[in-house]
Design a protein around this motif. Sequence first.
Motif, PDB file in Angstrom:
ATOM      1  N   ALA A 115       0.834  -1.207   0.000  1.00  0.00           N
ATOM      2  CA  ALA A 115       0.000   0.000   0.000  1.00  0.00           C
ATOM      3  C   ALA A 115       0.865   1.252   0.000  1.00  0.00           C
ATOM      4  O   ALA A 115       0.615   2.202  -0.765  1.00  0.00           O
ATOM      5  N   MET A 116       1.891   1.276   0.830  1.00  0.00           N
ATOM      6  CA  MET A 116       2.776   2.438   0.877  1.00  0.00           C
ATOM      7  C   MET A 116       3.557   2.574  -0.425  1.00  0.00           C
ATOM      8  O   MET A 116       3.837   3.696  -0.879  1.00  0.00           O
ATOM      9  N   MET A 117       3.909   1.447  -1.044  1.00  0.00           N
ATOM     10  CA  MET A 117       4.614   1.495  -2.326  1.00  0.00           C
ATOM     11  C   MET A 117       3.750   2.146  -3.400  1.00  0.00           C
ATOM     12  O   MET A 117       4.250   2.897  -4.250  1.00  0.00           O
ATOM     13  N   LEU A 118       2.454   1.866  -3.376  1.00  0.00           N
ATOM     14  CA  LEU A 118       1.547   2.506  -4.322  1.00  0.00           C
ATOM     15  C   LEU A 118       1.437   4.005  -4.058  1.00  0.00           C
ATOM     16  O   LEU A 118       1.423   4.821  -4.974  1.00  0.00           O
ATOM     17  N   LEU A 119       1.389   4.359  -2.777  1.00  0.00           N
ATOM     18  CA  LEU A 119       1.199   5.761  -2.428  1.00  0.00           C
ATOM     19  C   LEU A 119       2.439   6.602  -2.679  1.00  0.00           C
ATOM     20  O   LEU A 119       2.339   7.771  -3.053  1.00  0.00           O
ATOM     21  N   ASP A 120       3.627   6.016  -2.467  1.00  0.00           N
ATOM     22  CA  ASP A 120       4.838   6.823  -2.645  1.00  0.00           C
ATOM     23  C   ASP A 120       5.490   6.642  -4.019  1.00  0.00           C
ATOM     24  O   ASP A 120       6.563   7.201  -4.279  1.00  0.00           O
ATOM     25  N   GLY A 121       4.861   5.852  -4.892  1.00  0.00           N
ATOM     26  CA  GLY A 121       5.341   5.754  -6.256  1.00  0.00           C
ATOM     27  C   GLY A 121       6.318   4.637  -6.536  1.00  0.00           C
ATOM     28  O   GLY A 121       6.714   4.433  -7.696  1.00  0.00           O
ATOM     29  N   ARG A 122       6.724   3.890  -5.520  1.00  0.00           N
ATOM     30  CA  ARG A 122       7.638   2.779  -5.779  1.00  0.00           C
ATOM     31  C   ARG A 122       6.988   1.705  -6.656  1.00  0.00           C
ATOM     32  O   ARG A 122       7.685   0.983  -7.367  1.00  0.00           O
ATOM     33  N   GLU A 123       5.684   1.576  -6.575  1.00  0.00           N
ATOM     34  CA  GLU A 123       4.936   0.648  -7.423  1.00  0.00           C
ATOM     35  C   GLU A 123       3.950   1.464  -8.235  1.00  0.00           C
ATOM     36  O   GLU A 123       3.105   2.176  -7.677  1.00  0.00           O
ATOM     37  N   PRO A 124       4.017   1.407  -9.562  1.00  0.00           N
ATOM     38  CA  PRO A 124       3.096   2.207 -10.370  1.00  0.00           C
ATOM     39  C   PRO A 124       1.655   1.712 -10.251  1.00  0.00           C
ATOM     40  O   PRO A 124       1.416   0.506 -10.081  1.00  0.00           O
ATOM     41  N   ILE A 125       0.719   2.630 -10.355  1.00  0.00           N
ATOM     42  CA  ILE A 125      -0.692   2.273 -10.300  1.00  0.00           C
ATOM     43  C   ILE A 125      -1.035   1.288 -11.419  1.00  0.00           C
ATOM     44  O   ILE A 125      -1.871   0.397 -11.246  1.00  0.00           O
ATOM     45  N   SER A 126      -0.348   1.419 -12.544  1.00  0.00           N
ATOM     46  CA  SER A 126      -0.613   0.502 -13.665  1.00  0.00           C
ATOM     47  C   SER A 126      -0.336  -0.943 -13.279  1.00  0.00           C
ATOM     48  O   SER A 126      -1.004  -1.871 -13.764  1.00  0.00           O
ATOM     49  N   GLU A 127       0.638  -1.178 -12.392  1.00  0.00           N
ATOM     50  CA  GLU A 127       0.931  -2.531 -11.969  1.00  0.00           C
ATOM     51  C   GLU A 127      -0.182  -3.069 -11.065  1.00  0.00           C
ATOM     52  O   GLU A 127      -0.550  -4.250 -11.140  1.00  0.00           O
ATOM     53  N   TYR A 128      -0.728  -2.211 -10.214  1.00  0.00           N
ATOM     54  CA  TYR A 128      -1.877  -2.635  -9.402  1.00  0.00           C
ATOM     55  C   TYR A 128      -3.070  -2.954 -10.301  1.00  0.00           C
ATOM     56  O   TYR A 128      -3.798  -3.936 -10.068  1.00  0.00           O
ATOM     57  N   GLU A 129      -3.270  -2.164 -11.335  1.00  0.00           N
ATOM     58  CA  GLU A 129      -4.354  -2.459 -12.273  1.00  0.00           C
ATOM     59  C   GLU A 129      -4.124  -3.805 -12.965  1.00  0.00           C
ATOM     60  O   GLU A 129      -5.062  -4.557 -13.211  1.00  0.00           O
ATOM     61  N   ARG A 130      -2.865  -4.122 -13.281  1.00  0.00           N
ATOM     62  CA  ARG A 130      -2.567  -5.434 -13.865  1.00  0.00           C
ATOM     63  C   ARG A 130      -2.895  -6.555 -12.887  1.00  0.00           C
ATOM     64  O   ARG A 130      -3.462  -7.598 -13.264  1.00  0.00           O
ATOM     65  N   LEU A 131      -2.563  -6.344 -11.616  1.00  0.00           N
ATOM     66  CA  LEU A 131      -2.884  -7.345 -10.598  1.00  0.00           C
ATOM     67  C   LEU A 131      -4.385  -7.602 -10.534  1.00  0.00           C
ATOM     68  O   LEU A 131      -4.837  -8.749 -10.434  1.00  0.00           O
ATOM     69  N   LYS A 132      -5.166  -6.551 -10.603  1.00  0.00           N
ATOM     70  CA  LYS A 132      -6.620  -6.711 -10.553  1.00  0.00           C
ATOM     71  C   LYS A 132      -7.113  -7.505 -11.766  1.00  0.00           C
ATOM     72  O   LYS A 132      -8.043  -8.319 -11.646  1.00  0.00           O
ATOM     73  N   GLN A 133      -6.490  -7.295 -12.899  1.00  0.00           N
ATOM     74  CA  GLN A 133      -6.885  -8.055 -14.081  1.00  0.00           C
ATOM     75  C   GLN A 133      -6.518  -9.533 -13.931  1.00  0.00           C
ATOM     76  O   GLN A 133      -7.277 -10.428 -14.334  1.00  0.00           O
TER      77      GLN A 133
END
Length: 852
Positions: free
Chosen positions: A300-318
């Motif tokens: 969660a913190m990686m998403l918020l601070d930019g270490r993990e791009p939102i696009s990668e979370y969207e890929r996970l959801k897919q």
Amino acid sequence: MSAETNTVLHGVLADYRVIDLTDERGHLAGAIWVQMGADVIAIEPPEGSSARRLGPFAGDVEHPERSLHHWAYNRGKRSVVLDLRTPQDVDRAKALIAGADVVFESFEPGEAEALGLGREALAGLNPALIHVSITAFGSDGPKANWAVSDLALQASAVNMAITGDKDRAPLRAGGTLPQAMHNAASEGAGAALIALWDRQTRSGLGQHVDMSAQQSMSQASMSSTLNTSLNATVTKRIAGGASLQGIDIQLMWPCADGHASVTFLFGPGFRAFTENLMDWVYEEGFCDEATRDKNWNEYAMMLLDGREPISEYERLKQVLTEFFATKTKAQLLEAAMTRRVLITPVSTTAEVVDSHQLAFREYWEDVDHSDVVSDVGADSFDSAAVRYPGAFAKFTETPLLNLRRPPKLGEHTVEVLAELDEAAGAARAPAVPASVRGVADAASITSPPLEGVKVLDFMWAMAGPAASRVLADYGADVIRVESANKLDAVRSIQPFHNDVGDPDGSGLFSNLNAGKRGLALDMSKPQALDVIWDLIDWADVILESFSPKAMAGWGMGWSQVHQRRPDVIMASSCLMGQTGPLAMLAGFGTMAAAVSGFFYPVGWPDRAPAGPFTAYTDYTSPRWLVAAVMGALEHRRQTGRGQYVDLSQSEAALHLMAPALLERTTNGRIWEAADNRDLVFAPQGAYQTASGGPAGDDHDDNWIAVSCVDDGQWAALAGAIGRSDLASLNTAERHARHDELDDIISAWTRGRDGYDLMTELQAAGVAAHIVQNSPEFTVDPQVVHRQHLVEVPHGKQGTTTVENTRFVLSRTPAQVSYGGPTLGEHSFEILTETLAYDGDRIAELAVAELLE
């Protein structure tokens, strides 16, 4: 089992009489008290309560003895017909109230005073009376007399702004089942028991309890009311989840035969469950090792601070979308039990009624209605065995009653009036103990009613802590035990102060745990159990929400605790209860809400279910737990004996959808989604405005909720729109032309400011309210008047904002003194002052690394 009569003769509240002057807006409060054994007398007008005219109807026969809404909340009560428009019947009502312990009423502010039954009149008539007013916005304030509907109330309370699809109008929780007043009524039942405790143990006096449905319903926002005060990003809606700081959090997925609630979240409280899920996804070939092995603790913190791009979370959801499409609801529920993943199916009312878990726990009660049916006509359902939701909790000493059918209109009028002693003016005196009756200077006793009650709190997440927060508000000394080894998941959930993800900065945690003392203890180490036993010896009430058998595994199950402390009360709150095939189902209120049928009917007919905002049963079940604990305390006061309470979130919450369940058991139909429309009145909806809504200057997401609850309100709205040619449409015609009317109303509202529209429509008597999110709620004049948001000291932030109590006791008001504790904030104080440990003992605990 048959419930034609009350088969348990003496419930815990058997000594108490309740006068129920409510209608559909408040009758759930009396329903809770009657389950606990009280004699509840429902006073109805000659034409019957308006609840009797609400559909659906048993066998589709529209008749006052056939309303499933009335049936749902009036079993076991006695019905007395009095015409309160006549002085003679007002006098009879007063005679009944003079001998009562509690009055529940849902009059509009000022209406009771006009009848001679106002707060001061009743207090003068019966100083021991507990008088509960259940109203939309509270008994006073700038909105107290506003025109309201369930939709307008939910719009005012933040939860609606964050419920539904982000590209459509926001939705109310419950679908076509009203929820706001039920939330207030269920909370009012526990509030009355807190006032009763004060009367029976301290003062001998009653008091007024002021309920606000807006405040009660705001609990369903999961503290999103606080975002603006905490300088946190405002929560936005997304179907089956939430949009937080620009990230669309998905909590519901389609599967092979429907939908499932999936808690795919991150951080210390969720990491292990997410790891289990991703192991399964990997095993079946839907992801690679790198995806499986992401840092779910920090994700969660990686998403918020930019270490993990939102696009990668969207890929996970897919990835998960593709995976869940291969699984049925039954397969996913089995995996929840065997793989320890946080998944439950989105159940229909048919699936709820057929639940193996509820059958195992003997939840349902079959009630004979055949005598009513013979009065009304032939039926298409089995009138000898109408299946109802049953006990909201299981008590070892004082089991809740199996209740007879709801009363016919006026069925008990002769019986009840015959009980009145005409000479004395009342049949009985309120049941005030001699030890407190006539206490010297009792009126000056204004300290918190639960002062001296000691609560040991092992609760976590939301449902349990929200209940113990109420006890703390009203004076109980609540010690909250936590462990850094298994950090409370709520410490990792927004809103955070300034959006900084600090476990001691969660506004949600602070809000749920305000006024409690915090002890950090590593309970994974055997030496910690000695400390816990000392706290058990200290406590009057033990609250826990571990998985079933966890306390027993530590040697602290009910049998062990009861053997050592036969006077202690222990209450367990979990999703599905302590027994049954789903007892070990771990998880959160999102899952209980989904499997209990709350998700399915909230949404649009042409789309997947949207569900209420996240963990709905976490918001509703605390009210029932408060009532259960206070009932157990009353039993202990009477007998000196403790007892065990097994409260299932699901079983308690199901009472909020009882009419939909009765629709299934009597008429065989499943309650379906119908966006914001209502079964009774029309038109109703959320209509877009140019400004003045939850997004401030965002013109794409401002809405006003409008309901025409009768012909007069529709005529007023039609006139305001400039369509007086439509003003004469009756209710049936408006239902038939709802799509057309929605288009007309939308065209009118779209270019207008929401605040201006709300003011204009309220002036015309139309139930309307802008859909408020945190910014609007924070400055809402009614919220400000009720002092609902309060600034309090905080151990790390200096000060923080929390929500105030959601109801007001007139003589012994709540005291919210500080925010939720930082981890271990009061450990030294508890060890030295409460447990009287000396320095050597504390040093031993520190050396053993028990203190965190």
